[in-house]
Write a protein that holds these residues in place. Structure first.
Motif, PDB file in Angstrom:
ATOM      1  N   HIS A 163       0.643  -1.033   0.281  1.00 60.79           N
ATOM      2  CA  HIS A 163      -0.059  -0.021  -0.152  1.00 60.79           C
ATOM      3  C   HIS A 163       1.283   1.204   0.400  1.00 60.79           C
ATOM      4  O   HIS A 163       1.770   1.119  -0.057  1.00 60.79           O
ATOM      5  CB  HIS A 163      -1.190  -0.218   1.279  1.00 60.79           C
ATOM      6  N   THR A 165       0.569   3.356   1.620  1.00 64.66           N
ATOM      7  CA  THR A 165       0.729   3.913   3.213  1.00 64.66           C
ATOM      8  C   THR A 165       2.566   3.322   4.212  1.00 64.66           C
ATOM      9  O   THR A 165       2.647   4.664   4.256  1.00 64.66           O
ATOM     10  CB  THR A 165       0.304   3.040   4.356  1.00 64.66           C
ATOM     11  N   GLN A 168       4.004   7.108   2.886  1.00 63.25           N
ATOM     12  CA  GLN A 168       3.021   8.074   4.309  1.00 63.25           C
ATOM     13  C   GLN A 168       3.970   8.076   5.464  1.00 63.25           C
ATOM     14  O   GLN A 168       4.454   8.452   6.129  1.00 63.25           O
ATOM     15  CB  GLN A 168       1.637   7.499   4.373  1.00 63.25           C
ATOM     16  N   ARG A 191       0.107  -7.027  -4.632  1.00 63.05           N
ATOM     17  CA  ARG A 191      -0.719  -7.827  -3.788  1.00 63.05           C
ATOM     18  C   ARG A 191      -0.852  -9.439  -4.162  1.00 63.05           C
ATOM     19  O   ARG A 191      -0.238  -9.741  -5.586  1.00 63.05           O
ATOM     20  CB  ARG A 191      -1.585  -6.915  -3.199  1.00 63.05           C
ATOM     21  N   GLN A 205      -2.268   3.099  -6.368  1.00 64.94           N
ATOM     22  CA  GLN A 205      -3.697   3.901  -5.325  1.00 64.94           C
ATOM     23  C   GLN A 205      -2.772   5.233  -5.148  1.00 64.94           C
ATOM     24  O   GLN A 205      -1.576   5.915  -5.452  1.00 64.94           O
ATOM     25  CB  GLN A 205      -3.000   2.853  -3.892  1.00 64.94           C
ATOM     26  N   GLU A 207      -2.665   7.856  -2.390  1.00 65.93           N
ATOM     27  CA  GLU A 207      -1.987   8.072  -0.460  1.00 65.93           C
ATOM     28  C   GLU A 207      -2.162   9.368   0.052  1.00 65.93           C
ATOM     29  O   GLU A 207      -1.489  10.408  -0.925  1.00 65.93           O
ATOM     30  CB  GLU A 207      -1.190   7.400   0.000  1.00 65.93           C
ATOM     31  N   PHE A 245      -8.858  -0.401  10.095  1.00 67.35           N
ATOM     32  CA  PHE A 245      -7.313  -0.175   9.424  1.00 67.35           C
ATOM     33  C   PHE A 245      -6.033   0.003  11.470  1.00 67.35           C
ATOM     34  O   PHE A 245      -6.290   0.808  11.908  1.00 67.35           O
ATOM     35  CB  PHE A 245      -7.009   0.616   8.645  1.00 67.35           C
ATOM     36  N   PHE A 247      -3.432   1.815  11.074  1.00 65.72           N
ATOM     37  CA  PHE A 247      -2.583   3.358  11.122  1.00 65.72           C
ATOM     38  C   PHE A 247      -3.837   4.164  11.209  1.00 65.72           C
ATOM     39  O   PHE A 247      -3.589   5.059  10.983  1.00 65.72           O
ATOM     40  CB  PHE A 247      -1.918   2.943   9.991  1.00 65.72           C
ATOM     41  N   THR A 248      -5.062   3.835  11.235  1.00 62.59           N
ATOM     42  CA  THR A 248      -5.853   4.904  11.414  1.00 62.59           C
ATOM     43  C   THR A 248      -7.129   4.575  13.081  1.00 62.59           C
ATOM     44  O   THR A 248      -7.174   3.579  12.819  1.00 62.59           O
ATOM     45  CB  THR A 248      -6.938   5.312  10.760  1.00 62.59           C
ATOM     46  N   GLY A 279     -10.847   3.969   1.641  1.00 65.42           N
ATOM     47  CA  GLY A 279     -10.569   3.687   2.970  1.00 65.42           C
ATOM     48  C   GLY A 279      -9.422   5.171   4.127  1.00 65.42           C
ATOM     49  O   GLY A 279      -8.853   5.069   3.098  1.00 65.42           O
ATOM     50  N   ALA A 280      -9.904   5.974   4.580  1.00 60.00           N
ATOM     51  CA  ALA A 280      -9.816   7.151   5.796  1.00 60.00           C
ATOM     52  C   ALA A 280      -9.829   6.903   7.528  1.00 60.00           C
ATOM     53  O   ALA A 280     -10.429   5.211   7.564  1.00 60.00           O
ATOM     54  CB  ALA A 280     -10.196   7.922   5.071  1.00 60.00           C
ATOM     55  N   ALA A 302      -5.673  10.581   7.248  1.00 58.35           N
ATOM     56  CA  ALA A 302      -4.837  10.332   5.501  1.00 58.35           C
ATOM     57  C   ALA A 302      -6.165   9.174   5.381  1.00 58.35           C
ATOM     58  O   ALA A 302      -6.752   8.491   5.542  1.00 58.35           O
ATOM     59  CB  ALA A 302      -3.780   8.878   6.729  1.00 58.35           C
ATOM     60  N   PHE A 303      -5.985   9.220   3.571  1.00 61.02           N
ATOM     61  CA  PHE A 303      -6.364   8.336   3.036  1.00 61.02           C
ATOM     62  C   PHE A 303      -5.991   7.614   2.292  1.00 61.02           C
ATOM     63  O   PHE A 303      -5.102   7.917   1.317  1.00 61.02           O
ATOM     64  CB  PHE A 303      -7.923   9.228   2.330  1.00 61.02           C
ATOM     65  N   GLY A 304      -6.612   6.742   1.319  1.00 59.99           N
ATOM     66  CA  GLY A 304      -5.903   5.685   0.786  1.00 59.99           C
ATOM     67  C   GLY A 304      -6.784   5.574  -0.401  1.00 59.99           C
ATOM     68  O   GLY A 304      -8.188   4.724  -0.505  1.00 59.99           O
TER      69      GLY A 304
HETATM   70  N1  PHE Z   1      -3.832   1.245   2.981  1.00 51.60           N
HETATM   71  C1  PHE Z   1      -5.146   1.262   3.254  1.00 51.60           C
HETATM   72  C2  PHE Z   1      -5.933   0.205   2.299  1.00 51.60           C
HETATM   73  O1  PHE Z   1      -4.244  -0.619   1.370  1.00 51.60           O
HETATM   74  C3  PHE Z   1      -5.676   2.636   2.576  1.00 51.60           C
HETATM   75  C4  PHE Z   1      -6.029   3.531   3.725  1.00 51.60           C
HETATM   76  C5  PHE Z   1      -4.814   4.729   3.599  1.00 51.60           C
HETATM   77  C6  PHE Z   1      -6.842   3.467   4.871  1.00 51.60           C
HETATM   78  C7  PHE Z   1      -4.610   5.592   4.701  1.00 51.60           C
HETATM   79  C8  PHE Z   1      -6.871   4.593   5.242  1.00 51.60           C
HETATM   80  C9  PHE Z   1      -6.009   5.302   6.015  1.00 51.60           C
HETATM   81  O2  PHE Z   1      -6.371  -0.405   2.026  1.00 51.60           O
END
Ligand code: PHE
Length: 338
Positions: A163, A165, A168, A191, A205, A207, A245, A247-248, A279-280, A302-304
């Motif tokens: 990801h 991330t 990030q 993946r 993606q 981010e 997630f 990380f959030t 996702g965020a 954060a969002f992805g």
């Molecule tokens: N890293 C998550 C994914 O790969 C997406 C995400 C990013 C979610 C940042 C929340 C914050 O699905």
């Protein structure tokens, strides 16, 4: 000799032929030199007149050769000009122009949109280590994302990032403790999925990360709604659904108004009126701490977002594999969106 020489010179059709004739008439063993030799056998009183006549002949033949030479050179030049002539009335040759890939179009659209909001664009390496992909993202050692069946490892430590991330985490570490951070990080991710209509072992993606002093979930919502309207149309809304997630915290999944039915409910959105796009969440305090920030002083979101996902919704593409099989007929359709 005179008439024969003039005729023969006039008939020479090339410079080399003309040169042969020059040797024949004016050369040391040539016809005119031979006349000079004949002079010895003439009576004394005839010698001067004969000599003068031969000299005149010599000059005239020389002049004739020079004239023919100029003519031949002119002919050759004309030929050359003729053969090099360009017909400027011919229509130009058309050649095929490439066009941007739909993923590139969406990536650039997202980048423009976020640069307009004051974000910076940061990229990273596709190969990352466990620490930046998982450890700093607060993903525990026994998390399934780390398993061999989900990630593409190069050796026990290094893997293809799963990801963005991972980018990030590097940005956070490099920036700490400076505030604010406002970045978007686009890139490929990998993946170990079996490819089908909605899964690809490689996809893209972007981010988003904002860190400041009081960055709330409603800031996130406003930002993502702005993005959704720009991408899919001003009539679109978004909604948050609770999610998870590592990380959030809190984490949300973000839905956008279904582009097919406009929210009324249809088979595409399974009757809900909503389509999931990303996702965020609020960046987890552990993530901030590990990067060198004090979570009591700052926070952020954060969002992805999946680029393929956005492109598929925007352009009505039903199979993710179209992006990677490079069928010219598929790619050509995106000329008009550039
Ligand atoms: N890293 C998550 C994914 O790969 C997406 C995400 C990013 C979610 C940042 C929340 C914050 O699905």
């Amino acid at each position: 000799i005179q008439n024969e020489a003039f005729e023969s010179i006039a008939n020479a059709n090339s410079l080399s032929e003309l040169n042969e004739k020059r040797i024949k008439y004016l050369g040391k063993k040539g016809a005119i030199q031979a006349l000079m030799k004949e002079m010895k056998s003439l009576p004394k009183e005839e010698k001067p007149a004969f000599g003068a006549a031969v000299n005149v002949l010599k000059q005239e033949v020389g002049q004739a050769i020079e004239n023919r030479k100029a003519e031949l050179e002119q002919i050759e030049m004309d030929k050359k000009i003729e053969s090099e002539k360009i017909d400027i009335t011919l229509p130009g040759r058309s050649f095929q122009m490439g066009n941007k890939h739909p993923l590139r179009i969406v990536q650039e659209e997202l980048e423009d949109l976020f640069v307009g909001l004051g974000y910076q664009i940061i990229e990273g390496n596709d190969i990352v280590n466990d620490e930046y992909c998982f450890e700093r993202a607060n993903i525990p050692k026994d998390h399934p994302a780390r398993a061999m069946q989900d990630s593409l490892y190069i050796d026990p430590e290094w893997l293809l990032r799963t990801h963005t991330t991972a980018i990030q985490m590097a940005v956070l570490e490099e920036s700490a403790p400076l505030l604010p951070i406002k970045v978007v990080c686009p890139g490929k991710v990998y993946r170990r999925d079996d490819d089908d209509a909605t899964h690809s072992h490689q996809f893209m993606q972007m981010e988003g990360l904002v860190i400041g002093e009081r960055v709330t979930l409603s800031d996130l919502k406003g930002t993502l709604e702005f993005m959704a309207k720009k991408l899919f149309g001003e009539d679109k809304k978004i909604r948050f659904r609770p999610s998870y997630f590592p990380f959030t915290e809190p984490s949300v999944e973000v839905d956008v108004t279904c582009h097919i039915c406009g929210g009324k409910g249809c088979p595409t959105c399974k009757g809900t009126g909503w389509i999931e796009i990303l996702g965020a969440g609020e960046v987890h305090p552990n993530v901030l701490k590990m990067a060198g920030y004090d979570p009591n002083v700052c926070n952020g979101f954060a969002f992805g977002v999946g680029i393929e996902r956005v492109a598929m919704l925007k352009y009505g593409i039903d199979d993710i594999r179209h992006f990677y099989t490079n069928d010219q007929r598929f790619n050509d359709q995106f000329k008009r969106y550039e």
